[in-house]
Design a protein around this motif. Structure first.
Motif, PDB file in Angstrom:
ATOM      1  N   GLU A 116       8.061   4.237   3.758  1.00 30.91           N
ATOM      2  CA  GLU A 116       6.721   3.980   3.209  1.00 30.91           C
ATOM      3  C   GLU A 116       6.248   5.147   2.341  1.00 30.91           C
ATOM      4  OE1 GLU A 116       4.007   1.471   2.263  1.00 30.91           O
ATOM      5  OE2 GLU A 116       5.603   0.968   3.703  1.00 30.91           O
ATOM      6  N   ALA A 117       6.496   6.366   2.844  1.00 26.34           N
ATOM      7  CA  ALA A 117       6.107   7.571   2.107  1.00 26.34           C
ATOM      8  C   ALA A 117       6.856   7.648   0.780  1.00 26.34           C
ATOM      9  CB  ALA A 117       6.396   8.814   2.942  1.00 26.34           C
TER      10      ALA A 117
ATOM     11  N   GLN B 124       5.264   5.363  -1.690  1.00 22.08           N
ATOM     12  CA  GLN B 124       3.999   5.918  -2.200  1.00 22.08           C
ATOM     13  C   GLN B 124       4.264   6.945  -3.295  1.00 22.08           C
ATOM     14  OE1 GLN B 124       1.590   7.407   1.019  1.00 22.08           O
ATOM     15  NE2 GLN B 124       1.319   5.335   1.898  1.00 22.08           N
ATOM     16  N   SER B 125       5.269   7.782  -3.077  1.00 25.62           N
ATOM     17  CA  SER B 125       5.620   8.778  -4.094  1.00 25.62           C
ATOM     18  C   SER B 125       6.089   8.100  -5.367  1.00 25.62           C
ATOM     19  CB  SER B 125       6.722   9.705  -3.582  1.00 25.62           C
ATOM     20  OG  SER B 125       6.208  10.542  -2.586  1.00 25.62           O
TER      21      SER B 125
ATOM     22  N   THR C  96       5.170   5.229  -6.464  1.00 28.81           N
ATOM     23  CA  THR C  96       3.978   4.695  -7.138  1.00 28.81           C
ATOM     24  C   THR C  96       3.272   5.796  -7.929  1.00 28.81           C
ATOM     25  OG1 THR C  96       3.721   3.105  -5.353  1.00 28.81           O
ATOM     26  CG2 THR C  96       1.809   3.443  -6.771  1.00 28.81           C
ATOM     27  N   ARG C  97       3.130   6.966  -7.349  1.00 28.82           N
ATOM     28  CA  ARG C  97       2.490   8.097  -8.053  1.00 28.82           C
ATOM     29  C   ARG C  97       3.257   8.444  -9.326  1.00 28.82           C
ATOM     30  NH1 ARG C  97       0.839  13.332  -4.821  1.00 28.82           N
ATOM     31  NH2 ARG C  97      -0.045  13.746  -6.893  1.00 28.82           N
TER      32      ARG C  97
ATOM     33  N   SER D  18       4.339  -1.243  -3.744  1.00 26.55           N
ATOM     34  CA  SER D  18       3.072  -1.662  -4.332  1.00 26.55           C
ATOM     35  C   SER D  18       3.057  -1.458  -5.846  1.00 26.55           C
ATOM     36  CB  SER D  18       1.924  -0.867  -3.689  1.00 26.55           C
ATOM     37  OG  SER D  18       2.154   0.517  -3.925  1.00 26.55           O
ATOM     38  N   THR D  19       4.162  -1.019  -6.413  1.00 23.70           N
ATOM     39  CA  THR D  19       4.182  -0.821  -7.862  1.00 23.70           C
ATOM     40  C   THR D  19       5.269  -1.694  -8.484  1.00 23.70           C
ATOM     41  OG1 THR D  19       4.247   0.850  -9.616  1.00 23.70           O
ATOM     42  CG2 THR D  19       5.840   1.101  -7.832  1.00 23.70           C
TER      43      THR D  19
END
Lengths: 269, 243
Positions: free
Chosen positions: A4-5, A8-9, A11-12, A111-112
């Protein structure tokens, strides 16, 4: 490290690079995941062209990531917290090109959404990493099974043909029926195929035919000429079949006409 | 005078009876049968026996040369002997005379060999293997010359397996012409002014050609003539008048 982490990275990073004009594609474990393979918990790999790597690192630094300068000359590294982002411009000593980035497809990852390296390119990259010290087939087997319909295995075989480790892995995939073994055979250049077939037809005692011409056009093998009887024509098929890897054979060999002549030619003065 | 001729029938042990139906009435059609080599497929004695049985008792004289296929099993001599026992005149540097109803026919025959044609041919130079190759053709041409010179017949025919001219090779890739024949075989044919030269070997060639000296050449390889045999009608009186 949690998957998950990692997402997130990603996506950033994607958000930061969006709109900068820097072309990139997601590679490595996240690309495998995006294409239906197992989740990745390793790092974020991006492919970009050699001329774009520094600028991408600057953009990401401006977005709050931390740049490090690795000794390798084929990638740049930035960190998002503990998560490593590899900006790779020369995977396996092959520069990232516009063509490779053109083949990437925009896909959803977590999510991206981002361009993801094509299945064939991804497998080539994974297989070329294999070496005497990195020769674990287990994770690759799972990836090959999950992505097999998205991969042109013949293309992979051609591109990795210099690596004995990759060839061994492709042979394993064939033996396990993950892929059709014929898919992973490196096609011979036509002139060698013509030579091999012509010699086989002449030297194989089943045929002993020097009077059959072989023409190769792409995936098609055309046979012309004449043999003595229908059984010989079938033997030509059998011998040729042993040397082919899926090419379509057009056996236009004639069977000899052994009827009496209808007329005589007059040889005058 | 009617000459029936065919080459490259490539009979195997499975070919028994293949040619016989078309040859059964040969005696009423032709005066003589000439065979231009490659009678067998692998050059075995067993295959030669099939050939002999197909040719036995046809009622016309038969002359033949062997081809490269007939030498594939290194049994050329045994094949020649077996065919001779059946009454076939197997020629290798020999000539034979037939006194036929319309006049006399002389046939001189050799297998021949490759090397290529004027300006694009192999030379007796360099490695031993290369010289052996060319010398084999030279010896073959020489024995054809000697055989032709012995003939004093109304009609003279030269019979070879390999081609004496490139003209009957049209259809074959030019790159392989040196493996299909040699101009050395043509020189003696022109020297004696033969009336007809018959050969086989070039399956993709064409039937008709002519030597630099104006001698008719016919490629009678079965894939070329597309029948059991080709028939040539010659008029001995006309031909001998020319000489």
């Amino acid at each position: 490290m949690e998957a998950e982490a990692l997402l997130q990275s990603l996506t950033r990073v994607v958000t930061a690079l969006d709109g900068t004009g820097i072309r990139f594609a997601v590679a490595g474990g996240l690309a495998v995941y995006a294409r239906g393979g197992p989740p990745s918990d390793h790092d974020v790999d991006l492919f970009l062209k050699p001329g774009d790597a520094d600028r991408a690192a600057e953009v990401l630094t401006a977005a709050g990531l931390r740049r490090v300068h690795p000794p390798e000359d084929w990638l740049t590294k930035v960190y998002d917290g503990d998560i490593l982002v590899d900006l790779i411009h020369g995977p396996n000593h092959r520069p990232v090109t516009d063509e490779l980035l053109d083949r990437a497809a925009l896909m959803r990852i977590g999510s991206t959404a981002a361009p993801v390296v094509a299945g064939t390119d991804l497998l080539v990259d994974k297989l070329l990493v294999l070496s005497a010290h990195r020769c674990d087939f287990a994770p690759l087997l799972r990836i090959a099974r999950d992505l097999r319909e998205q991969v042109d295995w013949t293309d992979v075989a051609v591109q990795v043909s210099a690596s004995p480790y990759a060839r061994a892995f492709l042979a394993l995939l064939g033996d396990l029926a993950v892929i059709d073994p014929k898919e992973a055979l490196v096609p011979e250049p036509p002139q060698y195929l013509v030579a091999r077939l012509s010699r086989a037809l002449a030297e194989d005692p089943r045929t002993a035919e020097l009077g059959v011409h072989v023409t190769v056009r792409g995936e098609h093998v055309h046979l012309t000429g004449e043999v003595t009887c229908p059984a010989r024509k079938e033997e030509v098929d059998a011998v040729v079949g042993e040397y082919l890897t899926g090419e379509l054979v057009h056996n236009d060999v004639r069977v000899a006409d052994v009827r009496e002549p209808a007329s005589a030619e007059e040889i005058g003065r | 005078m009617r000459i029936a001729a065919v080459g490259d029938v490539h009979l195997g042990e499975d070919s028994r009876g293949l040619l016989r139906p078309a040859l059964e009435h040969l005696a009423g059609t032709a005066d003589v049968l000439l065979l231009a080599g490659d009678l067998t497929r692998h050059g075995t004695v067993e295959e030669a026996r099939v050939v002999a049985d197909e040719l036995a008792g046809l009622g016309v004289p038969i002359a033949a040369v062997l081809g490269n296929h007939d030498h594939h099993s290194d049994s050329g001599e045994m094949i020649s002997n077996l065919l001779r026992e059946t009454g076939v005149d197997v020629l290798e540097g020999e000539a034979v005379r037939y006194d036929l109803p319309d006049g006399s026919l002389g046939v001189a025959g050799v297998k021949g060999f490759g090397g290529g044609f004027a300006g694009k041919c192999a030379s007796r130079f360099g490695e031993r293997e290369m010289k052996d190759f060319v010398e084999h053709t030279m010896a073959s041409a020489d024995s054809l010359r000697k055989a032709l010179q012995t003939l004093d017949t109304d009609v003279v025919v030269a019979l070879t397996h390999y081609a004496p001219i490139p003209g009957t090779l049209h259809g074959e890739p030019p790159e392989i012409h040196p493996f299909l024949g040699s101009y050395l075989l043509c020189e003696p044919i022109d020297e004696v002014g033969a009336d007809l030269a018959l050969h086989g070997h070039a399956h993709f060639g064409c039937e008709q050609g002519v030597t630099p000296g104006g001698v008719r050449v016919r490629n009678v390889a079965q894939p070329v003539i597309r029948k059991a045999y080709a028939l040539y009608e010659l008029h001995p009186a006309e031909l001998s008048a020319r000489r």
